[in-house]
Write a protein that holds these residues in place. Structure first.
Motif, PDB file in Angstrom:
ATOM      1  N   GLU A 141     -26.894   7.115 -26.195  1.00 36.41           N
ATOM      2  CA  GLU A 141     -25.668   6.865 -25.445  1.00 36.41           C
ATOM      3  C   GLU A 141     -24.498   6.657 -26.397  1.00 36.41           C
ATOM      4  N   ARG A 142     -23.342   7.138 -26.024  1.00 38.11           N
ATOM      5  CA  ARG A 142     -22.123   6.966 -26.813  1.00 38.11           C
ATOM      6  C   ARG A 142     -21.045   6.394 -25.915  1.00 38.11           C
ATOM      7  N   ASP A 143     -20.172   5.589 -26.524  1.00 36.90           N
ATOM      8  CA  ASP A 143     -19.018   5.101 -25.783  1.00 36.90           C
ATOM      9  C   ASP A 143     -18.047   6.247 -25.603  1.00 36.90           C
ATOM     10  N   LEU A 144     -17.485   6.346 -24.422  1.00 32.40           N
ATOM     11  CA  LEU A 144     -16.503   7.388 -24.131  1.00 32.40           C
ATOM     12  C   LEU A 144     -15.149   6.755 -23.902  1.00 32.40           C
ATOM     13  N   ILE A 145     -14.116   7.406 -24.426  1.00 31.17           N
ATOM     14  CA  ILE A 145     -12.756   6.942 -24.197  1.00 31.17           C
ATOM     15  C   ILE A 145     -11.908   8.130 -23.773  1.00 31.17           C
ATOM     16  N   THR A 146     -10.804   7.841 -23.117  1.00 33.92           N
ATOM     17  CA  THR A 146      -9.870   8.871 -22.704  1.00 33.92           C
ATOM     18  C   THR A 146      -8.592   8.709 -23.501  1.00 33.92           C
ATOM     19  N   ILE A 147      -8.130   9.807 -24.085  1.00 34.30           N
ATOM     20  CA  ILE A 147      -6.911   9.801 -24.881  1.00 34.30           C
ATOM     21  C   ILE A 147      -5.909  10.740 -24.223  1.00 34.30           C
ATOM     22  N   GLU A 148      -4.674  10.276 -24.135  1.00 30.15           N
ATOM     23  CA  GLU A 148      -3.593  11.087 -23.597  1.00 30.15           C
ATOM     24  C   GLU A 148      -2.767  11.615 -24.762  1.00 30.15           C
ATOM     25  N   ASP A 149      -2.572  12.937 -24.815  1.00 33.85           N
ATOM     26  CA  ASP A 149      -1.793  13.505 -25.911  1.00 33.85           C
ATOM     27  C   ASP A 149      -0.299  13.414 -25.616  1.00 33.85           C
ATOM     28  N   GLU A 150       0.503  13.928 -26.535  1.00 31.12           N
ATOM     29  CA  GLU A 150       1.967  13.837 -26.404  1.00 31.12           C
ATOM     30  C   GLU A 150       2.512  14.612 -25.208  1.00 31.12           C
ATOM     31  N   LYS A 151       1.715  15.522 -24.641  1.00 22.55           N
ATOM     32  CA  LYS A 151       2.124  16.283 -23.460  1.00 22.55           C
ATOM     33  C   LYS A 151       1.640  15.640 -22.166  1.00 22.55           C
ATOM     34  N   GLY A 152       0.957  14.488 -22.288  1.00 18.30           N
ATOM     35  CA  GLY A 152       0.463  13.784 -21.108  1.00 18.30           C
ATOM     36  C   GLY A 152      -0.891  14.278 -20.618  1.00 18.30           C
ATOM     37  N   ILE A 153      -1.541  15.149 -21.389  1.00 15.62           N
ATOM     38  CA  ILE A 153      -2.849  15.682 -21.012  1.00 15.62           C
ATOM     39  C   ILE A 153      -3.932  14.722 -21.490  1.00 15.62           C
ATOM     40  N   GLU A 154      -4.810  14.330 -20.570  1.00 11.79           N
ATOM     41  CA  GLU A 154      -5.892  13.410 -20.906  1.00 11.79           C
ATOM     42  C   GLU A 154      -7.167  14.181 -21.248  1.00 11.79           C
ATOM     43  N   LYS A 155      -7.883  13.671 -22.264  1.00  9.11           N
ATOM     44  CA  LYS A 155      -9.122  14.294 -22.694  1.00  9.11           C
ATOM     45  C   LYS A 155     -10.104  13.183 -23.052  1.00  9.11           C
ATOM     46  N   GLN A 158      -6.524  -3.070 -27.887  1.00 10.66           N
ATOM     47  CA  GLN A 158      -6.753  -2.121 -28.969  1.00 10.66           C
ATOM     48  C   GLN A 158      -6.114  -0.787 -28.616  1.00 10.66           C
ATOM     49  N   TYR A 159      -5.499  -0.177 -29.625  1.00 11.89           N
ATOM     50  CA  TYR A 159      -4.851   1.116 -29.472  1.00 11.89           C
ATOM     51  C   TYR A 159      -5.336   2.046 -30.568  1.00 11.89           C
ATOM     52  N   PHE A 160      -5.436   3.336 -30.259  1.00 13.07           N
ATOM     53  CA  PHE A 160      -5.793   4.343 -31.237  1.00 13.07           C
ATOM     54  C   PHE A 160      -4.518   5.058 -31.662  1.00 13.07           C
ATOM     55  N   ILE A 161      -4.308   5.117 -32.973  1.00  8.34           N
ATOM     56  CA  ILE A 161      -3.122   5.750 -33.532  1.00  8.34           C
ATOM     57  C   ILE A 161      -3.559   6.951 -34.353  1.00  8.34           C
ATOM     58  N   GLY A 162      -2.993   8.107 -34.058  1.00  7.51           N
ATOM     59  CA  GLY A 162      -3.322   9.311 -34.812  1.00  7.51           C
ATOM     60  C   GLY A 162      -2.808   9.229 -36.234  1.00  7.51           C
ATOM     61  N   LEU A 163      -3.528   9.833 -37.168  1.00 11.82           N
ATOM     62  CA  LEU A 163      -3.123   9.847 -38.566  1.00 11.82           C
ATOM     63  C   LEU A 163      -2.283  11.090 -38.817  1.00 11.82           C
ATOM     64  N   THR A 164      -1.042  10.887 -39.213  1.00 10.58           N
ATOM     65  CA  THR A 164      -0.151  12.015 -39.470  1.00 10.58           C
ATOM     66  C   THR A 164      -0.113  12.388 -40.944  1.00 10.58           C
ATOM     67  N   ASP A 165      -0.544  11.475 -41.821  1.00  9.12           N
ATOM     68  CA  ASP A 165      -0.564  11.731 -43.260  1.00  9.12           C
ATOM     69  C   ASP A 165      -1.880  12.425 -43.613  1.00  9.12           C
ATOM     70  N   SER A 166      -1.805  13.692 -43.992  1.00  9.24           N
ATOM     71  CA  SER A 166      -3.025  14.450 -44.273  1.00  9.24           C
ATOM     72  C   SER A 166      -3.775  13.886 -45.477  1.00  9.24           C
ATOM     73  N   GLU A 167      -3.074  13.334 -46.461  1.00  3.42           N
ATOM     74  CA  GLU A 167      -3.757  12.728 -47.615  1.00  3.42           C
ATOM     75  C   GLU A 167      -4.553  11.501 -47.189  1.00  3.42           C
ATOM     76  N   GLU A 168      -3.977  10.663 -46.322  1.00  6.24           N
ATOM     77  CA  GLU A 168      -4.699   9.486 -45.816  1.00  6.24           C
ATOM     78  C   GLU A 168      -5.937   9.928 -45.047  1.00  6.24           C
ATOM     79  N   ARG A 169      -5.755  10.894 -44.149  1.00  9.77           N
ATOM     80  CA  ARG A 169      -6.864  11.390 -43.332  1.00  9.77           C
ATOM     81  C   ARG A 169      -7.980  11.959 -44.206  1.00  9.77           C
TER      82      ARG A 169
END
Length: 82
Positions: free
Chosen positions: A5-19, A55-66
């Motif tokens: 089993e895995r925990d599932l979360i829903t993320i909304e992108d900048e266009k408002g689309i949930e996945k 808790q909030y999930f923040i996307g990584l925009t710095d490719s070196e950090e990622r």
């Protein structure tokens, strides 16, 4: 998906689309918490931020950090597999 089993979360992108994503891993590096998420072959690495008990999930925009976080995570996974 595997039988575990895995925990599932829903993320909304900048266009408002949930996945929906499965949480593959949560880990701490560089005094930050990161989440590795996956959905239908797409993987996301996000930083976990805490604010006012939420808790909030923040996307990584710095490719070196990622890239450096993913490299360190891969090394840790390989080390524990031995």
């Amino acid at each position: 998906m595997s039988s575990r089993e895995r925990d599932l979360i829903t993320i909304e992108d900048e266009k408002g689309i949930e996945k929906q994503y499965a949480v593959e891993a949560l880990f701490d590096m560089r005094n930050q918490t990161y989440a590795l998420l996956q959905s239908n072959g797409e993987a996301l690495l996000m930083r976990v931020e805490n604010e006012k008990g939420e808790q909030y999930f923040i996307g990584l925009t710095d490719s070196e950090e990622r890239d450096s976080i993913l490299d360190a995570y891969q090394i840790a996974v390989e080390a524990t597999a031995c």
